[in-house]
Design a protein around this motif. Structure first.
Motif, PDB file in Angstrom:
ATOM      1  N   TYR A 136       0.836  -1.201   0.000  1.00 54.73           N
ATOM      2  CA  TYR A 136       0.000   0.000   0.000  1.00 54.73           C
ATOM      3  C   TYR A 136       0.875   1.256   0.000  1.00 54.73           C
ATOM      4  CZ  TYR A 136      -4.046   2.897   1.236  1.00 54.73           C
ATOM      5  OH  TYR A 136      -5.046   3.826   1.247  1.00 54.73           O
ATOM      6  N   ARG A 143      -7.046  -1.558   9.445  1.00 56.58           N
ATOM      7  CA  ARG A 143      -8.421  -1.050   9.512  1.00 56.58           C
ATOM      8  C   ARG A 143      -8.551   0.234   8.686  1.00 56.58           C
ATOM      9  NH1 ARG A 143      -9.386  -1.336  15.033  1.00 56.58           N
ATOM     10  NH2 ARG A 143      -9.938  -3.515  14.783  1.00 56.58           N
ATOM     11  N   ILE A 178      -8.515  -0.408   4.905  1.00 55.93           N
ATOM     12  CA  ILE A 178      -9.771  -0.902   4.369  1.00 55.93           C
ATOM     13  C   ILE A 178     -10.778   0.237   4.194  1.00 55.93           C
ATOM     14  CG2 ILE A 178     -11.768  -2.374   4.850  1.00 55.93           C
ATOM     15  CD1 ILE A 178      -9.792  -4.260   6.295  1.00 55.93           C
ATOM     16  N   GLY A 227      -9.054   2.955   1.275  1.00 57.59           N
ATOM     17  CA  GLY A 227      -8.952   2.472  -0.106  1.00 57.59           C
ATOM     18  C   GLY A 227      -8.082   3.425  -0.912  1.00 57.59           C
ATOM     19  N   ASP A 247      -8.054  -2.333  -4.936  1.00 58.94           N
ATOM     20  CA  ASP A 247      -9.047  -3.334  -4.516  1.00 58.94           C
ATOM     21  C   ASP A 247      -8.401  -4.640  -4.056  1.00 58.94           C
ATOM     22  OD1 ASP A 247     -11.110  -1.663  -4.806  1.00 58.94           O
ATOM     23  OD2 ASP A 247     -11.740  -2.375  -6.788  1.00 58.94           O
ATOM     24  N   ARG A 250      -7.013  -4.297  -0.693  1.00 56.12           N
ATOM     25  CA  ARG A 250      -8.080  -4.291   0.324  1.00 56.12           C
ATOM     26  C   ARG A 250      -8.614  -5.689   0.603  1.00 56.12           C
ATOM     27  NH1 ARG A 250     -12.282   0.361  -0.974  1.00 56.12           N
ATOM     28  NH2 ARG A 250     -13.315  -0.245   0.966  1.00 56.12           N
ATOM     29  N   ASP A 251      -8.673  -6.495  -0.449  1.00 54.34           N
ATOM     30  CA  ASP A 251      -9.116  -7.885  -0.239  1.00 54.34           C
ATOM     31  C   ASP A 251      -8.237  -8.584   0.783  1.00 54.34           C
ATOM     32  OD1 ASP A 251     -11.168  -7.671  -1.923  1.00 54.34           O
ATOM     33  OD2 ASP A 251     -10.253  -8.741  -3.620  1.00 54.34           O
ATOM     34  N   ALA A 292      -6.312  -7.158   2.927  1.00 48.10           N
ATOM     35  CA  ALA A 292      -6.426  -6.467   4.218  1.00 48.10           C
ATOM     36  C   ALA A 292      -7.634  -6.938   5.004  1.00 48.10           C
ATOM     37  CB  ALA A 292      -6.492  -4.956   4.000  1.00 48.10           C
ATOM     38  N   SER A 293      -8.742  -7.199   4.315  1.00 45.20           N
ATOM     39  CA  SER A 293      -9.926  -7.592   5.080  1.00 45.20           C
ATOM     40  C   SER A 293      -9.750  -8.982   5.685  1.00 45.20           C
ATOM     41  CB  SER A 293     -11.197  -7.507   4.222  1.00 45.20           C
ATOM     42  OG  SER A 293     -11.014  -8.222   3.050  1.00 45.20           O
TER      43      SER A 293
END
Lengths: 399, 225
Positions: A163, A182, A185, A188, A229, A232-233, A235-236
């Motif tokens: 990131y 957190r 996410i 973004g 994206d 983020r995937d 990261a979640s």
């Protein structure tokens, strides 16, 4: 109210209006009470609900919240909880007489016999449930915690790097891994931090992020939405792992309280569980000498020492005990030895008797550590001493 | 037989020392390796004051006891049942002892050593802090005996008394000062617990310190008014 013979429905005067009795079999009675105490439904609950409805009763009062739950899930909506309840108290004052009066037993003597057997069976059931290798479960759970933490560190570092290509400033202001993930996410694409609703969702992290806005444009590269994206995937999933980890810790805490309360109180649930895992169960830990417990987790260093004659290790995983790793080096071995002794006692009491003696152990340990800290305030001057000795020898030799 | 305490025998040993004993309800069976004596056709079990706080309290001069034949007792914290077995002896076959214990491991021993051989003992594996958990097994009792190593001991006693104790019923509370607060002086702890009991509707009848049998322990005998 629930009793060892079944469920009784009484009016405010304490008269038994209806009943749903258990079959007269100790095993069945015990297992029904067992289910009820776990908040699970049994046939007698439905039976009593129906009988109550036929009598036109629309409100029940019970003492046990779990029993109330069972009634509600059986379709009886209006259930009140009252602890203790007057009517139930009145019934308790003549419970065994009532058992005879209902005809469940022919004499009070027989009623006592039933009560004794039911209680015995019920306790035995609970013991089997509790003792069944819970210590091994907790050992697995704590090993899993360690592994998850390793993975979390790797993945969090990866996310920072990844990131950071796009928005390096975020990683710089948020040092905590979990907070960083957190925030990642929520944000973004970095342009989103200018949006009010995103800022609001960030909560306490907001201040740190507003600072980024003040310092001017980001030094990161411009990327497409789809590039962000995928990050983020990942990261979640990392965030989910943090949650699982937290749940595991709570689980270990809870089960340790049941399996080894003294050990838990003395050194904390996670470290206690780790020792159980290393020893291969509470029983084995209880049978280990304190000197072995002191070095659990340092086997590699110990055998190296034995093989090569280098210095043996002072501590294994008990190094994680704050009083050890926070103390200066020359005190650690002494504290580790004292602690290992207390751990051995705690584990043995947990396994063999189950009494609660952790407070005394903690108090003793505290005093011993204090004593160590006072007696060995300054580091030992080994090197200097050796030199002095040599000198003396030399002088002695020359004279 | 003890002149003041029903069901408790005073035995003079060969060496002149004084010991307590109770009549064995399960003849021939030992609970914790105690000595069995034959006395006029009755089998007595010696009652070790170093292992039982109730015996210690009697040895230290507790003269009154509500325990007698036919009495119903709720015993919180039976552990492996050392004291409980003697209480079971005292109340006899017409009495009852409801033995509550939280730790499964200890409960197992209690079942094997005590509950198995004594029909007047009703074993209950539950948390004494939550009286509702065993409301389906326990009847109204004359005496509550409590020996749990927990902070808020006296609150647990009051809660249980609300549920199960008869009007005018009695309570024994064994207080382990170090379990309540290790940092405070034992005397201070006793005082605080006594206050909680009074607020809970108890009248304090007797406070006995258990030294030298148990250090920093006291036994409180109280009555619900």
């Amino acid at each position: 109210m629930g009793s060892f013979i079944g469920l009784l429905l009484c009016n405010d005067e304490g008269e038994v209006l209806e009943k749903a009795l258990f079959p007269k079999n100790y095993e069945i009675q015990a297992s029904k009470l067992y289910l009820l105490s776990k908040g699970e439904s049994i046939d007698e609950v439905k039976e009593l609900c129906e009988k109550a409805r036929k009598l036109g009763i629309d409100e029940l009062v019970v003492e046990d919240p779990k029993v109330a739950q069972v009634f509600v899930s059986a379709g009886f909506q209006n259930v009140k909880i009252e602890t203790p309840n007057k009517v139930a108290k009145a019934i308790r004052s003549q419970l065994l007489k009532l058992v005879v009066k209902i005809g469940y037993a022919t004499s009070e003597d027989e009623a006592v016999e039933i009560l004794h057997k039911v209680a015995f069976n019920l306790s035995a059931k609970r013991i089997v449930e509790a003792v069944e290798k819970r210590d091994l479960l907790v050992a697995q759970a704590v090993s899993c915690i360690d592994e998850i933490e390793k993975i979390l560190n790797i993945l969090a570092s990866r996310l920072r790097e990844w990131y950071g290509v796009h928005f390096p400033e975020l990683g710089n202001v948020i040092k905590d891994h979990e907070d960083f993930v957190r925030a990642l996410i929520l944000i973004g694409h970095r342009d989103n931090i200018k949006k009010k609703e995103v800022l609001e969702e960030l909560g306490p992290l907001r201040d740190k992020i507003s600072k980024i806005l003040e310092t001017g444009p980001s030094l990161g590269a411009n990327v497409l939405q789809k590039d962000v994206d995928v990050i983020r995937d990942v990261a979640s999933i990392v965030l989910k792992l943090y949650e699982v980890n937290e749940r595991l810790r709570r689980y270990v805490d809870e089960v340790m309280g049941e399996v080894a309360p003294n050990l838990k109180e003395l050194i904390g649930p996670v470290l206690g569980a780790r020792l159980i895992a290393l020893a291969g169960g509470l029983e084995r830990l209880a049978k280990l000498p304190a000197s072995t417990i002191q070095l659990l987790g340092a086997e590699k260093a110990l055998f190296r020492a034995l093989r090569t004659g280098s210095k043996p290790p002072k501590h294994g995983v008990i190094f994680q005990y704050p009083e050890i790793h926070r103390s200066p080096k020359w005190q650690r071995g002494k504290i580790a030895r004292a602690l290992a002794g207390k751990i051995a006692i705690a584990a043995r009491v947990d396994f063999f008797t189950g009494e609660y003696i952790a407070d005394e152990l903690k108090e003793d340990l505290k005093n011993r550590i204090k004593e160590i800290k006072e007696t060995y305030k300054s580091p030992p001057k080994k090197v200097v001493e050796k030199k002095v000795k040599k000198k003396v020898k030399k002088e002695g030799g020359s004279k | 037989m003890h002149e003041d305490i029903s069901g408790v025998y005073v035995v003079e040993m060969d060496d002149g020392s004084i010991r307590l004993a109770t009549r064995n309800l399960a003849p021939g069976i030992k609970v914790y390796g105690e000595t069995l004596l034959q006395h006029g056709g009755v089998e007595l079990r010696l009652w070790d004051a170093y292992r039982s706080k109730l015996a210690a309290a009697f040895m230290k001069g507790l003269k009154t006891s509500p325990l007698r034949d036919g009495i119903k007792v709720l015993y919180l914290g039976v552990a492996s049942g050392t004291t409980c077995s003697h209480v079971s002896d005292i109340v006899g076959n017409d009495g009852r002892v409801y033995g509550v214990e939280f730790s499964p491991r200890v409960m197992r021993e209690f079942l094997e050593r005590v509950a198995k051989y004594r029909r007047n003992v009703i074993p209950i594996l539950a948390d004494a802090r939550l009286p509702t958990e065993y409301a389906h097994l326990v009847e109204e009792v004359d005496v509550i005996y409590q020996d749990v190593a927990q902070p808020y001991q006296s609150k647990i006693l009051v809660d249980n008394a609300d549920f199960y104790l008869k009007k005018g019923g009695w309570a024994f509370l064994a207080i382990k000062a170090r379990s309540i607060d290790v940092t405070k002086e034992p005397s201070e702890v006793y005082k605080r617990e006594v206050e909680t009991l009074k607020d809970g509707g108890f009248e304090i009848v007797h406070v006995v310190h258990l030294e030298p049998y148990d250090v920093d322990h006291a036994m409180i005998l109280a009555r619900r008014t």
